[in-house]
Scaffold this motif. Sequence first.
Motif, PDB file in Angstrom:
ATOM      1  N   LYS A 377       0.798  -1.401   0.070  1.00 41.52           N
ATOM      2  CA  LYS A 377      -0.037   0.058   0.039  1.00 41.52           C
ATOM      3  C   LYS A 377       0.832   1.057   0.004  1.00 41.52           C
ATOM      4  O   LYS A 377       0.507   2.145  -0.757  1.00 41.52           O
ATOM      5  N   GLN A 378       1.998   1.266   0.889  1.00 39.77           N
ATOM      6  CA  GLN A 378       2.758   2.461   0.754  1.00 39.77           C
ATOM      7  C   GLN A 378       3.312   2.866  -0.668  1.00 39.77           C
ATOM      8  O   GLN A 378       3.533   3.873  -1.055  1.00 39.77           O
ATOM      9  N   THR A 379       3.734   1.652  -1.270  1.00 40.85           N
ATOM     10  CA  THR A 379       4.347   1.708  -2.636  1.00 40.85           C
ATOM     11  C   THR A 379       3.269   2.209  -3.484  1.00 40.85           C
ATOM     12  O   THR A 379       3.502   3.031  -4.542  1.00 40.85           O
ATOM     13  N   ALA A 380       2.308   1.529  -3.428  1.00 35.24           N
ATOM     14  CA  ALA A 380       1.079   2.185  -4.397  1.00 35.24           C
ATOM     15  C   ALA A 380       0.566   3.496  -4.232  1.00 35.24           C
ATOM     16  O   ALA A 380       0.590   4.211  -4.961  1.00 35.24           O
ATOM     17  N   PHE A 381       0.720   4.152  -2.788  1.00 29.03           N
ATOM     18  CA  PHE A 381       0.402   5.551  -2.633  1.00 29.03           C
ATOM     19  C   PHE A 381       1.614   6.382  -3.234  1.00 29.03           C
ATOM     20  O   PHE A 381       1.299   7.380  -3.720  1.00 29.03           O
ATOM     21  N   MET A 386       2.458  10.101  -7.891  1.00 38.19           N
ATOM     22  CA  MET A 386       3.078  10.630  -9.003  1.00 38.19           C
ATOM     23  C   MET A 386       2.099  10.819 -10.208  1.00 38.19           C
ATOM     24  O   MET A 386       2.234  11.815 -10.977  1.00 38.19           O
ATOM     25  N   LEU A 387       1.095   9.789 -10.182  1.00 34.15           N
ATOM     26  CA  LEU A 387       0.355  10.032 -11.398  1.00 34.15           C
ATOM     27  C   LEU A 387      -0.480  11.231 -11.299  1.00 34.15           C
ATOM     28  O   LEU A 387      -1.161  11.594 -12.286  1.00 34.15           O
ATOM     29  N   MET A 388      -0.677  11.822  -9.974  1.00 32.48           N
ATOM     30  CA  MET A 388      -1.503  12.960  -9.847  1.00 32.48           C
ATOM     31  C   MET A 388      -0.743  14.196 -10.188  1.00 32.48           C
ATOM     32  O   MET A 388      -1.440  15.305 -10.055  1.00 32.48           O
ATOM     33  N   ARG A 389       0.555  14.253 -10.600  1.00 36.03           N
ATOM     34  CA  ARG A 389       1.181  15.173 -10.849  1.00 36.03           C
ATOM     35  C   ARG A 389       0.514  15.740 -12.145  1.00 36.03           C
ATOM     36  O   ARG A 389      -0.075  15.114 -13.030  1.00 36.03           O
ATOM     37  N   PRO A 390       0.849  17.034 -12.389  1.00 36.51           N
ATOM     38  CA  PRO A 390       0.083  17.783 -13.568  1.00 36.51           C
ATOM     39  C   PRO A 390       0.238  17.188 -14.989  1.00 36.51           C
ATOM     40  O   PRO A 390      -0.546  17.164 -15.705  1.00 36.51           O
ATOM     41  N   GLU A 391       1.587  17.044 -15.123  1.00 39.49           N
ATOM     42  CA  GLU A 391       2.064  16.183 -16.292  1.00 39.49           C
ATOM     43  C   GLU A 391       1.360  15.022 -16.828  1.00 39.49           C
ATOM     44  O   GLU A 391       1.377  14.385 -17.981  1.00 39.49           O
ATOM     45  N   TYR A 392       0.966  14.360 -15.658  1.00 35.85           N
ATOM     46  CA  TYR A 392       0.290  13.066 -15.968  1.00 35.85           C
ATOM     47  C   TYR A 392      -1.114  12.753 -15.648  1.00 35.85           C
ATOM     48  O   TYR A 392      -1.831  11.822 -16.231  1.00 35.85           O
ATOM     49  N   ARG A 393      -1.610  13.585 -14.824  1.00 35.88           N
ATOM     50  CA  ARG A 393      -3.157  13.411 -14.313  1.00 35.88           C
ATOM     51  C   ARG A 393      -4.261  13.200 -15.310  1.00 35.88           C
ATOM     52  O   ARG A 393      -4.924  12.813 -15.427  1.00 35.88           O
ATOM     53  N   ASN A 394      -4.166  14.053 -16.436  1.00 37.32           N
ATOM     54  CA  ASN A 394      -5.152  14.215 -17.411  1.00 37.32           C
ATOM     55  C   ASN A 394      -4.975  12.928 -18.371  1.00 37.32           C
ATOM     56  O   ASN A 394      -6.023  12.828 -19.095  1.00 37.32           O
ATOM     57  N   LYS A 403     -10.310   6.168  -8.443  1.00 35.81           N
ATOM     58  CA  LYS A 403      -9.903   5.288  -7.206  1.00 35.81           C
ATOM     59  C   LYS A 403      -8.453   5.624  -6.949  1.00 35.81           C
ATOM     60  O   LYS A 403      -8.046   5.568  -5.700  1.00 35.81           O
ATOM     61  N   ILE A 404      -7.675   6.026  -8.049  1.00 35.67           N
ATOM     62  CA  ILE A 404      -6.510   6.438  -7.702  1.00 35.67           C
ATOM     63  C   ILE A 404      -6.398   7.916  -6.843  1.00 35.67           C
ATOM     64  O   ILE A 404      -5.526   8.373  -5.877  1.00 35.67           O
ATOM     65  N   GLU A 405      -7.262   8.889  -7.362  1.00 34.27           N
ATOM     66  CA  GLU A 405      -7.273  10.082  -6.371  1.00 34.27           C
ATOM     67  C   GLU A 405      -7.617   9.900  -5.100  1.00 34.27           C
ATOM     68  O   GLU A 405      -7.279  10.659  -4.145  1.00 34.27           O
ATOM     69  N   LEU A 406      -8.709   8.860  -4.827  1.00 37.02           N
ATOM     70  CA  LEU A 406      -8.923   8.479  -3.481  1.00 37.02           C
ATOM     71  C   LEU A 406      -7.889   8.165  -2.657  1.00 37.02           C
ATOM     72  O   LEU A 406      -7.775   8.415  -1.383  1.00 37.02           O
ATOM     73  N   MET A 407      -6.939   7.226  -3.463  1.00 41.47           N
ATOM     74  CA  MET A 407      -5.978   6.640  -2.768  1.00 41.47           C
ATOM     75  C   MET A 407      -4.571   7.659  -2.372  1.00 41.47           C
ATOM     76  O   MET A 407      -4.412   7.569  -1.260  1.00 41.47           O
ATOM     77  N   VAL A 408      -4.868   8.744  -3.038  1.00 43.53           N
ATOM     78  CA  VAL A 408      -3.937   9.925  -2.744  1.00 43.53           C
ATOM     79  C   VAL A 408      -4.541  10.712  -1.674  1.00 43.53           C
ATOM     80  O   VAL A 408      -3.747  11.331  -0.830  1.00 43.53           O
ATOM     81  N   ARG A 409      -5.941  10.929  -1.609  1.00 47.93           N
ATOM     82  CA  ARG A 409      -6.448  11.793  -0.576  1.00 47.93           C
ATOM     83  C   ARG A 409      -6.633  11.190   0.502  1.00 47.93           C
ATOM     84  O   ARG A 409      -6.494  11.611   1.732  1.00 47.93           O
TER      85      ARG A 409
END
Length: 456
Positions: A377-381, A386-394, A403-409
């Motif tokens: 889970k820590q590695t997944a977080f 990283m995926l939520m960075r502006p260059e990747y998010r869209n 699901k990934i947004e929730l994982m980060v929040r």
Amino acid sequence: MGRQLAQQANNPALWRECGTILETMQQMPEAAEMYEAAGMIEKAASIHIASKNFAAAQPLMAQVTSAKLQLQYAKAKESEGRWGDATAAYEAAGDLDNVVRLCLDKLNDLRRACTITRKSHSTTAAAHMARYCLEAGDVALAVEFLLLAGQMDQAFDVAAAQGQMDAFAQLVSRNIKAPEEMTRVAQYYDQRGEPEKAADIWAKAGQPERAVMLYLQIACPSSLPKAISVIEETQRTDLAPAVLDALDSCEALEQSMRDALRFRLNLATGQLGDAARDALEMARFEQEEGNYKLAHAKLFSTVQQLKSLGAPVPLELSHALALLHSYILVKSLVGLGDHTNAARMLVRVAGNISKFPKHVVPILTSTVIECQRAGLKQTAFEYASMLMRPEYRNQVSDKYKKKIELMVRKPDRGEEPTEALTPCPYCQVPGPQGELQCISCQNIIAFDIATGKRMS
């Protein structure tokens, strides 16, 4: 009356004796009948043939093994104009020249005549074939059979006059007993201003220097690989520098082809370190284009070649192969339900994500999903963040984005299961199974191709 009684006796010895008596009495048809009843087929057939009773002989000929009798029967049938029967009898007698003659002159069966002549290598049949083909205007076949007939000069003249030198060259190159003919063909192409064809022949004639010189005179995408082939086959490494210069200066070569040819040349000349660097560069190009299997195949082949030559495998090459192999393994591991190992392979790849520029977001997404499934889970977080960075998010797929947004929040940073340790085969210091470089001695550790884990 006596013959009828003998036939009723069912006694082969008696039939044979009756046949002898009847033959002495010049009663040939009856003698042949007795011999046939006694199982003396060839004796009966010989009497029928001598008596010119070919109709009676015909049903017996399939059982006759005597070449002499078959030949007599063949000549008789030919005189009657029974070409098919005559051909079969000549073939049974082993007289293939006459089979070819009748196939061509009477039966118009060129295919059968070709097959027999190529198999028998008869110069007589080949000469007949050549004449027939010339009259029919089939120059390529005529050249083939003139060569088979040993008529080299005529074959060359016909090929030159009729524009069939390519066929002549191909046939001559198969005949190692005719080097002088190969030289003549090479000179012919030289004089006609066809250097690549001349080079092909010089190469086959055992003249590597002349061949390479002509290939480099053209220096094009078709000739340069041939020049390298000559060096590979003859081990004339002294010719390599000129080829290398031509590779670098040939503007018509695509970079990928130039790299591949340079790799072959370095391998042929024993420049294994340079060959390894070339292979790494080719694999890097394919990898950056997203052609991971091609890149993997190139590196794997290079490693096998280096090992077979007893050369060390550079660390950078080993690392690149391990990285690609890890990525390729993921799909099969997920299919087997081995999410823990799939996650660790993806973490290995994601740690070098810049080397996978075509698929950064899909790889990071797969890493998050598999780590979550494996309880990492820590590695997944970390990779979700990283995926939520502006260059990747869209670029994240809508299927996984929420699901990934929730994982980060709302991160779940529970303790991760520790990875099993395996001792380094070089220094015996234990290390994680998924770590292929020893933290102690820094050696690259071989990995299991089925799991991607280090070998013990």
